[in-house]
Design an enzyme around this catalytic site. Structure first.
Site, PDB file in Angstrom:
ATOM      1  N   TRP A 154      13.438  43.292  47.274  1.00 49.77           N
ATOM      2  CA  TRP A 154      12.455  44.153  46.614  1.00 49.77           C
ATOM      3  C   TRP A 154      12.838  45.622  46.652  1.00 49.77           C
ATOM      4  O   TRP A 154      12.221  46.423  45.936  1.00 49.77           O
ATOM      5  CB  TRP A 154      11.080  43.970  47.272  1.00 49.77           C
ATOM      6  CG  TRP A 154      10.544  42.587  47.151  1.00 49.77           C
ATOM      7  CD1 TRP A 154      10.780  41.534  47.989  1.00 49.77           C
ATOM      8  CD2 TRP A 154       9.691  42.073  46.125  1.00 49.77           C
ATOM      9  NE1 TRP A 154      10.136  40.413  47.561  1.00 49.77           N
ATOM     10  CE2 TRP A 154       9.443  40.709  46.419  1.00 49.77           C
ATOM     11  CE3 TRP A 154       9.096  42.641  44.995  1.00 49.77           C
ATOM     12  CZ2 TRP A 154       8.646  39.905  45.614  1.00 49.77           C
ATOM     13  CZ3 TRP A 154       8.289  41.840  44.197  1.00 49.77           C
ATOM     14  CH2 TRP A 154       8.072  40.494  44.507  1.00 49.77           C
ATOM     15  N   GLY A 156      14.922  48.361  45.547  1.00 51.20           N
ATOM     16  CA  GLY A 156      15.910  48.713  44.539  1.00 51.20           C
ATOM     17  C   GLY A 156      15.247  48.883  43.194  1.00 51.20           C
ATOM     18  O   GLY A 156      14.038  49.087  43.090  1.00 51.20           O
ATOM     19  N   GLY A 158      13.830  47.246  40.224  1.00 48.72           N
ATOM     20  CA  GLY A 158      13.356  45.902  39.952  1.00 48.72           C
ATOM     21  C   GLY A 158      13.320  45.105  41.243  1.00 48.72           C
ATOM     22  O   GLY A 158      13.142  45.640  42.331  1.00 48.72           O
ATOM     23  N   HIS A 180       4.742  48.354  48.224  1.00 48.02           N
ATOM     24  CA  HIS A 180       4.765  49.579  47.421  1.00 48.02           C
ATOM     25  C   HIS A 180       4.886  49.258  45.936  1.00 48.02           C
ATOM     26  O   HIS A 180       4.339  49.972  45.086  1.00 48.02           O
ATOM     27  CB  HIS A 180       5.920  50.469  47.871  1.00 48.02           C
ATOM     28  CG  HIS A 180       5.881  51.845  47.294  1.00 48.02           C
ATOM     29  ND1 HIS A 180       6.624  52.210  46.196  1.00 48.02           N
ATOM     30  CD2 HIS A 180       5.179  52.955  47.648  1.00 48.02           C
ATOM     31  CE1 HIS A 180       6.394  53.482  45.901  1.00 48.02           C
ATOM     32  NE2 HIS A 180       5.518  53.950  46.771  1.00 48.02           N
ATOM     33  N   ASP A 181       5.589  48.192  45.611  1.00 49.32           N
ATOM     34  CA  ASP A 181       5.714  47.781  44.211  1.00 49.32           C
ATOM     35  C   ASP A 181       4.365  47.419  43.607  1.00 49.32           C
ATOM     36  O   ASP A 181       4.190  47.489  42.390  1.00 49.32           O
ATOM     37  CB  ASP A 181       6.652  46.581  44.090  1.00 49.32           C
ATOM     38  CG  ASP A 181       8.109  46.994  44.188  1.00 49.32           C
ATOM     39  OD1 ASP A 181       8.370  48.209  44.311  1.00 49.32           O
ATOM     40  OD2 ASP A 181       8.981  46.117  44.143  1.00 49.32           O
ATOM     41  N   ASP A 210       2.364  56.023  48.557  1.00 49.79           N
ATOM     42  CA  ASP A 210       3.559  56.562  49.209  1.00 49.79           C
ATOM     43  C   ASP A 210       3.339  56.739  50.708  1.00 49.79           C
ATOM     44  O   ASP A 210       4.252  56.517  51.515  1.00 49.79           O
ATOM     45  CB  ASP A 210       3.947  57.898  48.580  1.00 49.79           C
ATOM     46  CG  ASP A 210       4.713  57.718  47.278  1.00 49.79           C
ATOM     47  OD1 ASP A 210       4.835  56.556  46.832  1.00 49.79           O
ATOM     48  OD2 ASP A 210       5.160  58.721  46.702  1.00 49.79           O
TER      49      ASP A 210
END
Length: 504
Positions: A154, A156, A158, A180-181, A210
């Site tokens: 996860w 990176g 995408g 976070h995604d 964040d």
């Protein structure tokens, strides 16, 4: 969306094309992909400009796709600490074998052309076409929707996960990136949202997301998490935003004039928060291994990870290492859903802990639940944690009676509380009013949760509960119970068992 990884997000900072010729390399980290045993390669190299961190990525057809050189001292320090001091240092190859030496030589000859293709408009168009392609003959590209940091699925551009529950070898930082995604308030690159346009090439998120991301990375206490934190917050310097209700145009006429004004949330950018890495800057001598080393005369002792692997595989050597250290794993195995990595195991206790955490996933997926500050089934949940239907909490309590809670996860169970709700038909609903199926929630004291709470206190009094390894998310957090339990247990096993595991 995708969290911008430490080694991939810095593409925006790539310098112009210059010939790169490293004299020596060390700390080689290899990860395979389906159809290619060399999907990515990360290593420290020393060239004419000094020590740098190099990254390269290939596709399933062995074509070089991405090449990165990064010389930020903080990133190099973090990667070197990961290679030298972490229990997962056995995943690194210090002395490359013949196949890896050939790969390094080929990469060195293709480096300049690779960077030129990345910087050219044609190369950018080809990358966009690849990402948008959904043709059947590009199935492997759909499966790998973006390049991720080796050892993660996860972290990176995408993600590379097959499903939402799958995590890479570095479970801790990968869990942080996945959470976070899922931030609900974001502004994608070059997109307009919340009254502003994001002219950056990186997604910006709400400051609360964040902050949770940084807190999650800090709580892991390992170097790969620090690499992520340093890159995201210090190197890329990605800002965040807060939302404030303001008077603005909410409806426009076709010619451009405002037709109606109203209150709407507007984004206000805030500067990034500096990430203070937690690794210890120890004074250690660094001597990179030569690119063409002589075979060692002292083979290293076979680690338990390789012993375990031999039970399930007939492969005894790999082409990326010299025979002297072929007993050491040279590739990071891909994380499988529901199967923890060997580096986090501590015997049957860890497997039991993982099963208990998985039981919390079923609780998170409870069909009937009322989120904090939400009114549902005519009941306002004024608490800071979700309120679940009694059937869901009863199933969890029944499971926990058979499987004791993992040591150190006291606070996770405290968040469950001792109440749940039941659904009952409305008493004042007259026939013919169309409300015969409308139910209302009744908040009740759950005896099964009270027994679970007493049992947890009993275990803690006996000393089997252990100390909490890391703080769980504060009340009101969007992190699921499963994620919090997994985060805590992984930290426990990492601190208590990894060093013993890898040194045995």
């Amino acid at each position: 969306m995708g969290v911008l990884g430490v080694l991939l997000g810095v593409l925006a900072f790539l310098e112009g094309s210059h010939t790169r010729h490293w004299d020596s390399t060390s700390c080689h980290l290899v990860q395979p992909i389906p159809g290619n045993p060399l999907g990515s390669l990360s290593f420290l190299g020393k060239d004419a400009q000094g020590l740098a961190l190099f990254q390269a990525f290939w596709d399933t057809h062995h074509r070089l796709q991405v090449c990165i050189r990064q010389d930020e001292s903080e990133l190099i320090t973090a990667f070197r600490a990961l290679c030298a001091h972490e229990p997962l240092q056995h995943s690194f190859i210090q002395t490359p074998g013949p196949a890896l030496q050939r790969a390094l030589a080929t990469l060195q000859s293709q480096w300049e052309a690779c960077q030129r293709s990345q910087d050219s408009p044609t190369g950018a168009r080809e990358k966009r076409a690849i990402e948008q392609s959904g043709a059947p003959d590009r199935e492997h590209r759909r499966r790998r929707r973006g390049w991720t940091i080796p050892g993660t699925l996860w972290c990176g551009v995408g993600n590379s996960a097959e499903n939402a529950s799958e995590l890479g070898v570095f479970h801790g930082p990968d869990l942080c990136c996945r959470e976070h995604d899922q931030c609900p308030q974001t502004i994608s690159p070059l997109q307009y949202n919340y009254g502003i346009r994001n002219f950056r090439f990186h997604t910006i998120s709400h400051c609360d997301c964040d902050a949770r991301f940084q807190q999650c990375l800090r709580s892991q206490g390992d170097s790969i998490s620090d690499i992520m934190g340093v890159a995201f917050f210090n190197v890329l310097e990605i800002p965040c935003f807060v939302l404030k209700e303001q008077e603005a145009c909410v409806a426009w006429n076709w010619w451009g004039g405002c037709r109606a004004y109203g209150s709407t949330p507007l984004a206000h950018l805030r500067p990034r928060t500096y990430y203070n890495a937690s690794w210890k800057a120890e004074a250690t001598s660094y001597t990179p291994s030569p690119q063409s080393p002589a075979p060692s005369k002292h083979p290293q002792k076979r680690g338990p990870q390789q012993t375990q692997a031999r039970r399930h595989s007939t492969t005894t050597t790999t082409p990326f290492q010299t025979p002297a250290i072929s007993s050491r794993p040279d590739m990071i195995p891909r994380g499988q859903p529901g199967v923890p990595h060997l580096g986090f195991q501590d015997g049957p206790k860890h497997q039991s802990a993982h099963r208990v955490c998985r039981s919390l996933r079923h609780l998170d997926q409870c069909e009937h639940q009322i989120k904090p500050q939400e009114t549902k089934f005519h009941l306002l949940n004024s608490a800071q944690m979700p309120l679940f239907h009694c059937d869901c909490t009863r199933r969890l309590a029944r499971f926990l009676r058979l499987h004791s809670p993992p040591a150190g996860t006291d606070k996770v169970w405290d968040l469950l509380g001792t109440t749940c709700f039941k659904l009952a038909p409305q008493l004042d609903c007259a026939e013919g009013k169309g409300c015969s199926r409308d139910h209302r929630a009744i908040k009740v004291s759950a005896r099964h949760l009270q027994r679970l709470h007493k049992s947890r206190l009993h275990f803690r009094d006996k000393g089997t509960g252990g100390a909490l390894a890391q703080p769980v998310e504060p009340p009101g957090s969007t992190m699921s119970f499963y994620s919090q339990c997994l985060q805590v247990t992984q930290a426990i096993w990492r601190r208590r068992g990894q060093k013993k595991f890898w040194s045995s």
